[in-house]
Design a protein around this motif. Sequence first.
Motif, PDB file in Angstrom:
ATOM      1  N   LYS A  72       0.972  -1.225  -0.044  1.00  0.00           N
ATOM      2  CA  LYS A  72      -0.095  -0.064   0.070  1.00  0.00           C
ATOM      3  C   LYS A  72       1.120   1.396   0.100  1.00  0.00           C
ATOM      4  CE  LYS A  72      -4.058  -2.096   2.185  1.00  0.00           C
ATOM      5  NZ  LYS A  72      -5.023  -2.005   3.380  1.00  0.00           N
ATOM      6  N   LEU A  73       2.090   1.234   0.942  1.00  0.00           N
ATOM      7  CA  LEU A  73       2.837   2.262   0.842  1.00  0.00           C
ATOM      8  C   LEU A  73       3.495   2.646  -0.343  1.00  0.00           C
ATOM      9  CD1 LEU A  73       4.651   1.739   4.195  1.00  0.00           C
ATOM     10  CD2 LEU A  73       2.958   3.360   3.689  1.00  0.00           C
ATOM     11  N   SER A  74       3.835   1.578  -1.464  1.00  0.00           N
ATOM     12  CA  SER A  74       4.430   1.649  -2.549  1.00  0.00           C
ATOM     13  C   SER A  74       3.555   2.294  -3.464  1.00  0.00           C
ATOM     14  CB  SER A  74       5.002   0.226  -3.089  1.00  0.00           C
ATOM     15  OG  SER A  74       5.679   0.128  -4.562  1.00  0.00           O
ATOM     16  N   ASN A  75       2.345   1.510  -3.558  1.00  0.00           N
ATOM     17  CA  ASN A  75       1.113   2.298  -4.354  1.00  0.00           C
ATOM     18  C   ASN A  75       0.999   3.949  -4.348  1.00  0.00           C
ATOM     19  OD1 ASN A  75       0.901  -0.123  -5.528  1.00  0.00           O
ATOM     20  ND2 ASN A  75      -0.758  -1.014  -4.277  1.00  0.00           N
ATOM     21  N   LYS A  76       0.925   4.109  -2.824  1.00  0.00           N
ATOM     22  CA  LYS A  76       0.784   5.321  -2.376  1.00  0.00           C
ATOM     23  C   LYS A  76       1.722   6.344  -2.919  1.00  0.00           C
ATOM     24  CE  LYS A  76       0.646   8.658   1.530  1.00  0.00           C
ATOM     25  NZ  LYS A  76       0.629   8.769   3.140  1.00  0.00           N
ATOM     26  N   PHE A  77       2.861   5.978  -3.218  1.00  0.00           N
ATOM     27  CA  PHE A  77       4.012   6.763  -3.683  1.00  0.00           C
ATOM     28  C   PHE A  77       3.754   6.709  -5.332  1.00  0.00           C
ATOM     29  CE2 PHE A  77       8.103   7.230  -6.051  1.00  0.00           C
ATOM     30  CZ  PHE A  77       8.560   8.141  -5.337  1.00  0.00           C
ATOM     31  N   ASP A  78       3.483   5.466  -5.705  1.00  0.00           N
ATOM     32  CA  ASP A  78       3.254   5.779  -7.193  1.00  0.00           C
ATOM     33  C   ASP A  78       2.064   6.636  -7.678  1.00  0.00           C
ATOM     34  OD1 ASP A  78       5.380   3.812  -7.598  1.00  0.00           O
ATOM     35  OD2 ASP A  78       3.916   2.115  -7.700  1.00  0.00           O
ATOM     36  N   ARG A 133      10.982   9.049   1.528  1.00  0.00           N
ATOM     37  CA  ARG A 133      11.994   8.607   2.818  1.00  0.00           C
ATOM     38  C   ARG A 133      10.941   8.214   3.915  1.00  0.00           C
ATOM     39  NH1 ARG A 133      14.594  13.319   0.821  1.00  0.00           N
ATOM     40  NH2 ARG A 133      13.357  14.639   2.054  1.00  0.00           N
ATOM     41  N   ASP A 134       9.829   8.976   4.031  1.00  0.00           N
ATOM     42  CA  ASP A 134       8.736   8.389   5.139  1.00  0.00           C
ATOM     43  C   ASP A 134       8.454   6.855   4.874  1.00  0.00           C
ATOM     44  OD1 ASP A 134       8.898  11.040   6.056  1.00  0.00           O
ATOM     45  OD2 ASP A 134       7.107  11.742   5.222  1.00  0.00           O
ATOM     46  N   ILE A 135       8.066   6.770   3.612  1.00  0.00           N
ATOM     47  CA  ILE A 135       7.918   5.416   3.106  1.00  0.00           C
ATOM     48  C   ILE A 135       8.780   4.274   3.550  1.00  0.00           C
ATOM     49  CG2 ILE A 135       7.309   3.847   1.409  1.00  0.00           C
ATOM     50  CD1 ILE A 135       5.482   6.040   0.267  1.00  0.00           C
ATOM     51  N   GLU A 136      10.170   4.686   2.996  1.00  0.00           N
ATOM     52  CA  GLU A 136      11.363   3.842   3.470  1.00  0.00           C
ATOM     53  C   GLU A 136      11.457   3.498   5.085  1.00  0.00           C
ATOM     54  OE1 GLU A 136      14.505   5.892   1.511  1.00  0.00           O
ATOM     55  OE2 GLU A 136      14.007   5.129  -0.482  1.00  0.00           O
ATOM     56  N   ASN A 137      11.231   4.627   5.639  1.00  0.00           N
ATOM     57  CA  ASN A 137      11.276   4.338   7.104  1.00  0.00           C
ATOM     58  C   ASN A 137      10.236   3.709   7.805  1.00  0.00           C
ATOM     59  OD1 ASN A 137      13.526   6.163   7.387  1.00  0.00           O
ATOM     60  ND2 ASN A 137      12.206   8.101   7.660  1.00  0.00           N
ATOM     61  N   GLN A 138       8.862   3.910   7.049  1.00  0.00           N
ATOM     62  CA  GLN A 138       7.820   2.930   7.698  1.00  0.00           C
ATOM     63  C   GLN A 138       8.182   1.386   7.258  1.00  0.00           C
ATOM     64  OE1 GLN A 138       4.957   3.803   9.488  1.00  0.00           O
ATOM     65  NE2 GLN A 138       5.371   1.504   9.806  1.00  0.00           N
ATOM     66  N   VAL A 139       8.834   1.136   5.986  1.00  0.00           N
ATOM     67  CA  VAL A 139       9.064  -0.214   5.481  1.00  0.00           C
ATOM     68  C   VAL A 139      10.242  -0.793   6.426  1.00  0.00           C
ATOM     69  CG1 VAL A 139      10.218  -1.453   3.979  1.00  0.00           C
ATOM     70  CG2 VAL A 139       8.442  -0.053   3.046  1.00  0.00           C
ATOM     71  N   ILE A 140      11.069   0.156   6.997  1.00  0.00           N
ATOM     72  CA  ILE A 140      12.206  -0.414   8.053  1.00  0.00           C
ATOM     73  C   ILE A 140      11.417  -0.689   9.052  1.00  0.00           C
ATOM     74  CG2 ILE A 140      14.207   0.381   9.178  1.00  0.00           C
ATOM     75  CD1 ILE A 140      14.998   2.060   6.651  1.00  0.00           C
ATOM     76  N   GLN A 141      10.723   0.317   9.501  1.00  0.00           N
ATOM     77  CA  GLN A 141      10.013  -0.303  10.870  1.00  0.00           C
ATOM     78  C   GLN A 141       9.171  -1.432  10.964  1.00  0.00           C
ATOM     79  OE1 GLN A 141      10.399   1.720  13.892  1.00  0.00           O
ATOM     80  NE2 GLN A 141      12.276   2.376  12.466  1.00  0.00           N
TER      81      GLN A 141
END
Length: 199
Positions: A72-78, A133-141
């Motif tokens: 979902k985060l990836s789709n949000k970015f797209d 960056r926000d999405i990458e941080n969320q994926v890391i978390q």
Amino acid sequence: MKLRRLTKCAFIAALMMIATSCAQTEKADATTEKAQVAVSPEGDAMKIRYIDEDSLLANYNLAKDLSESNLKLSNKFDAAQQQRATEINKFASEVQRKYQNNGYLTEESFNVDQQKLNKMQADAQNYLGRLQRDIENQVIQNNIQLNDSVNNYLKVYAKEKGYDIILRKSAAFFINDKYEVTKEVLENLNKRYTKVEKK
């Protein structure tokens, strides 16, 4: 898409880490467990088991939920990237059409629109950079949460069962199937997991 590849790579990297070895200092009880897989430097029998991390992660409900969250985060970015690109392209087309039809009465009015277009592009780049960056941080978390969940349970499980080591299947060239504990670990992980609905 860079973010999708990064998300996938980060998720796979975390998945590879979650099934790390869990060592215990207690001696193995050779009378309750006849299969002696290895011997410690002290000469004690070591109880070793393994899990199939691919099977575990494909069927662990937390892993599935976090994978869905990452998607979902990836789709949000797209979607955000597509929206900004559409807005910029639309305005750029208007500027081009107006220029070709001699719609600009002065060079100054043309320069104003050019500056607006440049600002739109810079703003979009900044926004998408922050969002990425926000999405990458969320994926890391998410990956840390998954890693902690599995590792913490494996420590408890190994102690309860008296196992000295729990390996990843991919960490060995060959392991006899009789030492696999994936199904039991998976069942227990799913029993412990309660999905928390995000508000």
